[in-house]
Scaffold this motif. Structure first.
Motif, PDB file in Angstrom:
ATOM      1  N   TYR A 463       0.848  -1.190   0.000  1.00  0.00           N
ATOM      2  CA  TYR A 463       0.000   0.000   0.000  1.00  0.00           C
ATOM      3  C   TYR A 463       0.890   1.248   0.000  1.00  0.00           C
ATOM      4  CZ  TYR A 463      -3.040  -3.690   1.718  1.00  0.00           C
ATOM      5  OH  TYR A 463      -3.730  -4.865   1.869  1.00  0.00           O
ATOM      6  N   PRO A 464       1.530   1.550  -1.115  1.00  0.00           N
ATOM      7  CA  PRO A 464       2.487   2.675  -1.139  1.00  0.00           C
ATOM      8  C   PRO A 464       1.821   4.027  -0.887  1.00  0.00           C
ATOM      9  CG  PRO A 464       2.086   1.832  -3.350  1.00  0.00           C
ATOM     10  CD  PRO A 464       1.437   0.879  -2.419  1.00  0.00           C
ATOM     11  N   GLU A 465       0.570   4.213  -1.349  1.00  0.00           N
ATOM     12  CA  GLU A 465      -0.084   5.506  -1.174  1.00  0.00           C
ATOM     13  C   GLU A 465      -0.339   5.798   0.301  1.00  0.00           C
ATOM     14  OE1 GLU A 465      -3.542   5.520  -3.543  1.00  0.00           O
ATOM     15  OE2 GLU A 465      -2.490   5.379  -5.461  1.00  0.00           O
ATOM     16  N   VAL A 466      -0.841   4.799   1.023  1.00  0.00           N
ATOM     17  CA  VAL A 466      -1.123   4.983   2.441  1.00  0.00           C
ATOM     18  C   VAL A 466       0.176   5.196   3.211  1.00  0.00           C
ATOM     19  CG1 VAL A 466      -2.191   3.936   4.488  1.00  0.00           C
ATOM     20  CG2 VAL A 466      -3.202   3.574   2.226  1.00  0.00           C
ATOM     21  N   TYR A 467       1.187   4.437   2.842  1.00  0.00           N
ATOM     22  CA  TYR A 467       2.494   4.568   3.528  1.00  0.00           C
ATOM     23  C   TYR A 467       3.108   5.940   3.265  1.00  0.00           C
ATOM     24  CZ  TYR A 467       7.093   3.140   5.249  1.00  0.00           C
ATOM     25  OH  TYR A 467       8.274   3.052   5.949  1.00  0.00           O
ATOM     26  N   GLN A 468       3.041   6.429   2.019  1.00  0.00           N
ATOM     27  CA  GLN A 468       3.620   7.717   1.674  1.00  0.00           C
ATOM     28  C   GLN A 468       2.888   8.860   2.365  1.00  0.00           C
ATOM     29  OE1 GLN A 468       6.350   8.330   0.058  1.00  0.00           O
ATOM     30  NE2 GLN A 468       6.143  10.566   0.108  1.00  0.00           N
ATOM     31  N   LYS A 469       1.567   8.676   2.538  1.00  0.00           N
ATOM     32  CA  LYS A 469       0.796   9.715   3.221  1.00  0.00           C
ATOM     33  C   LYS A 469       1.170   9.790   4.694  1.00  0.00           C
ATOM     34  CE  LYS A 469      -3.959  11.290   3.861  1.00  0.00           C
ATOM     35  NZ  LYS A 469      -5.409  10.995   3.602  1.00  0.00           N
ATOM     36  N   ARG A 470       1.511   8.656   5.300  1.00  0.00           N
ATOM     37  CA  ARG A 470       1.870   8.644   6.708  1.00  0.00           C
ATOM     38  C   ARG A 470       3.307   9.102   6.920  1.00  0.00           C
ATOM     39  NH1 ARG A 470       3.308   9.243  10.991  1.00  0.00           N
ATOM     40  NH2 ARG A 470       2.750   8.148  12.959  1.00  0.00           N
ATOM     41  N   PHE A 471       4.217   8.774   5.989  1.00  0.00           N
ATOM     42  CA  PHE A 471       5.627   9.139   6.107  1.00  0.00           C
ATOM     43  C   PHE A 471       6.039   9.900   4.852  1.00  0.00           C
ATOM     44  CE2 PHE A 471       5.343   5.023   8.469  1.00  0.00           C
ATOM     45  CZ  PHE A 471       5.511   5.557   9.741  1.00  0.00           C
ATOM     46  N   PRO A 472       5.699  11.181   4.787  1.00  0.00           N
ATOM     47  CA  PRO A 472       6.071  11.948   3.573  1.00  0.00           C
ATOM     48  C   PRO A 472       7.558  12.227   3.476  1.00  0.00           C
ATOM     49  CG  PRO A 472       5.031  13.379   5.207  1.00  0.00           C
ATOM     50  CD  PRO A 472       4.919  11.979   5.727  1.00  0.00           C
ATOM     51  N   THR A 473       8.269  12.253   4.617  1.00  0.00           N
ATOM     52  CA  THR A 473       9.710  12.540   4.606  1.00  0.00           C
ATOM     53  C   THR A 473      10.442  11.489   5.431  1.00  0.00           C
ATOM     54  OG1 THR A 473       9.548  13.968   6.554  1.00  0.00           O
ATOM     55  CG2 THR A 473       9.254  15.015   4.388  1.00  0.00           C
ATOM     56  N   GLU A 474      11.767  11.477   5.265  1.00  0.00           N
ATOM     57  CA  GLU A 474      12.575  10.548   6.035  1.00  0.00           C
ATOM     58  C   GLU A 474      12.585  10.919   7.509  1.00  0.00           C
ATOM     59  OE1 GLU A 474      14.026   7.771   5.221  1.00  0.00           O
ATOM     60  OE2 GLU A 474      13.352   7.882   3.132  1.00  0.00           O
ATOM     61  N   GLU A 475      12.466  12.228   7.799  1.00  0.00           N
ATOM     62  CA  GLU A 475      12.439  12.644   9.191  1.00  0.00           C
ATOM     63  C   GLU A 475      11.207  12.123   9.918  1.00  0.00           C
ATOM     64  OE1 GLU A 475      12.990  14.525   6.628  1.00  0.00           O
ATOM     65  OE2 GLU A 475      15.092  15.164   6.883  1.00  0.00           O
ATOM     66  N   SER A 476      10.048  12.155   9.266  1.00  0.00           N
ATOM     67  CA  SER A 476       8.831  11.639   9.883  1.00  0.00           C
ATOM     68  C   SER A 476       8.900  10.132  10.098  1.00  0.00           C
ATOM     69  CB  SER A 476       7.619  11.983   9.015  1.00  0.00           C
ATOM     70  OG  SER A 476       7.760  11.384   7.730  1.00  0.00           O
ATOM     71  N   LYS A 477       9.606   9.465   9.199  1.00  0.00           N
ATOM     72  CA  LYS A 477       9.777   8.026   9.348  1.00  0.00           C
ATOM     73  C   LYS A 477      10.719   7.706  10.502  1.00  0.00           C
ATOM     74  CE  LYS A 477      11.469   3.992   6.824  1.00  0.00           C
ATOM     75  NZ  LYS A 477      12.007   3.506   5.528  1.00  0.00           N
ATOM     76  N   ALA A 478      11.815   8.465  10.625  1.00  0.00           N
ATOM     77  CA  ALA A 478      12.789   8.206  11.684  1.00  0.00           C
ATOM     78  C   ALA A 478      12.238   8.516  13.058  1.00  0.00           C
ATOM     79  CB  ALA A 478      14.055   9.021  11.430  1.00  0.00           C
ATOM     80  N   ALA A 479      11.211   9.350  13.140  1.00  0.00           N
ATOM     81  CA  ALA A 479      10.662   9.736  14.437  1.00  0.00           C
ATOM     82  C   ALA A 479       9.894   8.608  15.102  1.00  0.00           C
ATOM     83  CB  ALA A 479       9.756  10.961  14.271  1.00  0.00           C
ATOM     84  N   VAL A 480       9.375   7.680  14.317  1.00  0.00           N
ATOM     85  CA  VAL A 480       8.545   6.612  14.893  1.00  0.00           C
ATOM     86  C   VAL A 480       9.110   5.221  14.668  1.00  0.00           C
ATOM     87  CG1 VAL A 480       6.415   7.954  14.734  1.00  0.00           C
ATOM     88  CG2 VAL A 480       7.136   6.560  12.802  1.00  0.00           C
ATOM     89  N   ILE A 481       9.995   5.057  13.692  1.00  0.00           N
ATOM     90  CA  ILE A 481      10.543   3.738  13.383  1.00  0.00           C
ATOM     91  C   ILE A 481      11.970   3.676  13.893  1.00  0.00           C
ATOM     92  CG2 ILE A 481      11.115   2.082  11.572  1.00  0.00           C
ATOM     93  CD1 ILE A 481       8.967   3.324   9.860  1.00  0.00           C
ATOM     94  N   PRO A 482      12.293   2.725  14.762  1.00  0.00           N
ATOM     95  CA  PRO A 482      13.665   2.636  15.291  1.00  0.00           C
ATOM     96  C   PRO A 482      14.653   2.284  14.200  1.00  0.00           C
ATOM     97  CG  PRO A 482      12.382   0.706  15.909  1.00  0.00           C
ATOM     98  CD  PRO A 482      11.415   1.674  15.283  1.00  0.00           C
ATOM     99  N   GLU A 483      15.791   2.977  14.269  1.00  0.00           N
ATOM    100  CA  GLU A 483      16.842   2.724  13.292  1.00  0.00           C
ATOM    101  C   GLU A 483      17.579   1.439  13.625  1.00  0.00           C
ATOM    102  OE1 GLU A 483      17.506   4.283  10.607  1.00  0.00           O
ATOM    103  OE2 GLU A 483      16.077   5.937  10.830  1.00  0.00           O
ATOM    104  N   LYS A 484      18.206   0.864  12.613  1.00  0.00           N
ATOM    105  CA  LYS A 484      18.988  -0.340  12.821  1.00  0.00           C
ATOM    106  C   LYS A 484      20.267   0.003  13.594  1.00  0.00           C
ATOM    107  CE  LYS A 484      17.587  -2.868   8.694  1.00  0.00           C
ATOM    108  NZ  LYS A 484      18.079  -3.536   7.461  1.00  0.00           N
ATOM    109  N   ALA A 485      20.660  -0.860  14.503  1.00  0.00           N
ATOM    110  CA  ALA A 485      21.920  -0.669  15.231  1.00  0.00           C
ATOM    111  C   ALA A 485      23.090  -0.923  14.286  1.00  0.00           C
ATOM    112  CB  ALA A 485      21.991  -1.610  16.424  1.00  0.00           C
ATOM    113  N   PRO A 486      24.182  -0.131  14.399  1.00  0.00           N
ATOM    114  CA  PRO A 486      25.343  -0.336  13.500  1.00  0.00           C
ATOM    115  C   PRO A 486      25.923  -1.725  13.671  1.00  0.00           C
ATOM    116  CG  PRO A 486      25.923   1.105  15.316  1.00  0.00           C
ATOM    117  CD  PRO A 486      24.439   0.942  15.380  1.00  0.00           C
TER     118      PRO A 486
END
Length: 512
Positions: A463-486
């Protein structure tokens, strides 16, 4: 000549009674017998009659192989009292017919019953016509409305107005569609269901078979939509439900041996006492589960049992006409009977007959019987209950649109809407649930971060449209999705697994 006259009663059952008598009289072997130093021609013994009639009933599609020898004996006793047969001295009805060497014969007078006249129940007011699209009412014209400004008429518009003025086209009136009331909705369900049943039975009319007056359209709607995930009717009034101890006993027997949730003491014969508890409740019901009113309907369905799909569909529709408490009791009973018959861990419930035969004989009278206690009630009920027990899952499976996804929804009726409204409903009906699903996935604290990232990636792909609407930028995505540990690169270390680690030593040798 058909000598015995009876009052109005079930037509199909009387017809089967006459057909059974004709087959029995026409095929029963007659021969010479000796009794008390006397010879009697064209006679038969009681045991010979039971043997022949038992095989006749078992091979007849109206009754089937479930008929027992005892049921055959009971039918011959009814034959004896109805003067279908008599003993060699001309007596009938004063003594019981016995399965022994006593001699009997057929009387010269025909024992057939006169078929009852079918009452006409057709009433146009009881089954109203369906709501038509041209049902409307005129709206009162508004007064004190400012006149519209004059406009330049084009040739097409002038022709239309001119045709109205000279009477070629009727003048349009301001109208509105009539609202469909809940009472009309019930009538629509009732009318369509009865019409569908008539088509399945292949009859031109249901006169004498089904009186539509007592049928409640609201019961049909409840039976379709007020059901749980397993398809069992959920009653609106809990007072109409079975006592809790009956339901508990049925669950115990259906889930045997994993039934002792209450830590009840188990003893030899415990399962038989549980069955007796259930049987006592059902056998004390004042009316059979299929109701006296629908008796003739279900007896007519017996003629369709050779066509399994057609009979199943007829039973599906007919069971929708039942009151919801009856439908619920019937569903639970048939499910219990089927599970008990196929449960290899359940001990024998009777010392002489099998569980399948016991279940059918014990509960068939609770499911189907006529108000006048017709002669073939027991045999007809045995045949029908056996079929319903074997196909209960298909009979009570709801196939109406919407019922397989939302059993609690109310029946919907279509109306034309604008394209803009259609697009808006499309968004509401598809994207909003997906947005809720995405938010629930993000807020799930128990889900490991690795699995969460994996599922979010799958969601983005689907569902790319719904996903893009929820996370329009990388910053909005990083705010709620934990990043991978190095990920650190491991160093290559060589050591002997069998010996303690020792530093690598180089040995030197010198040659003289």
């Amino acid at each position: 000549m058909e000598g015995q006259v009876i009052g109005p009663g079930p037509y199909r059952a009387t017809k089967l009674w006459n057909e059974t008598i004709k087959l029995f009289r026409g095929g029963m072997p007659l021969r010479r017998h000796w009794a008390n130093f006397r010879c009697y021609d064209c006679t038969f013994t009681g045991s010979e009659a039971v043997d022949y009639l038992h095989e006749l009933l078992r091979s007849n599609y109206n009754f089937g192989p479930e008929v027992t020898r005892y049921q055959t004996l009971q039918l011959l006793r009814k034959f004896f009292k109805a003067h279908v047969i008599e003993d060699v001295k001309g007596r009938h009805g004063t003594e019981d017919f016995e399965d022994n060497s006593h001699l009997y014969r057929f009387p010269t007078m025909s024992p057939l019953k006169t078929l009852p006249t079918r009452p006409s129940w057709r009433d146009d007011s009881d089954l109203p016509r369906l709501i038509r699209w041209d049902d409307y009412e005129e709206l009162p014209q508004k007064e004190n409305v400012a006149p519209q400004k004059s406009a330049v008429l084009t040739s097409d518009l002038w022709n239309k107005r001119h045709s109205v003025a000279i009477g070629d086209v009727h003048e349009c009136k301001l109208i509105r569609r009539r609202e469909v009331t809940s009472k009309q909705v019930d009538h629509i369900w009732k009318s369509m269901t009865i019409t569908h049943l008539q088509r399945i039975l292949g009859l031109k009319t249901l006169d004498g078979i089904l009186n539509p007056a007592p049928v409640n359209g609201k019961d049909i709607v409840v039976n379709i939509y007020n059901v749980n995930k397993t398809g069992i009717v959920v009653l609106e009034n809990k007072a109409d439900d079975m006592p809790y101890w009956v339901i508990s006993a049925m669950k115990c027997l259906a889930n045997w041996p994993e039934c002792n949730d209450a830590k009840q003491p188990l003893y030899p014969g415990f399962e038989r006492d549980v069955l007796r508890t259930v049987a006592d409740y059902y056998q004390r019901l004042k009316e059979p589960l299929l109701t006296f009113h629908l008796y003739e309907v279900f007896v007519n369905i017996l003629s369709l049992l050779q066509e399994q799909d057609k009979a199943t569909e007829a039973l599906q529709v007919s069971c929708l006409l039942l009151p919801p408490p009856n439908r619920r009791r019937l569903q639970l009973l048939l499910r219990l009977m089927a599970r008990a018959c196929h449960n290899p861990h359940l001990p024998p419930l009777n010392d002489t007959i099998g569980t399948r035969t016991l279940m059918v004989q014990m509960f068939s009278h609770c499911v189907l019987r006529s108000p006048d206690d017709m002669d073939l009630d027991e045999l007809l009920a045995t045949k029908l209950v056996t079929f319903m027990m074997e196909h209960h899952s298909a009979i009570f499976q709801i196939k109406y649109a919407g019922s397989d996804t939302d059993f609690s929804a109310s029946p919907a009726f279509c109306k034309q809407i604008k394209r803009v409204d259609c697009e808006e409903q499309k968004v509401i009906g598809t994207q909003i649930p997906l947005q809720q699903l995405l938010e629930g996935l993000i807020a799930d604290q128990e889900l490991p971060a690795k699995d969460k990232r994996k599922r979010l990636k799958q969601f983005q792909k689907s569902y790319p449209e719904v996903y893009q609407k929820r996370f329009p930028t990388e910053e909005s995505k990083a705010a709620v999705i934990p990043e991978k540990a190095p990920r650190l690169k491991p160093h290559l270390v060589l050591f002997n697994l069998k010996k303690p680690f020792q530093p690598f030593q180089r040995s030197w040798s010198f040659r003289a």
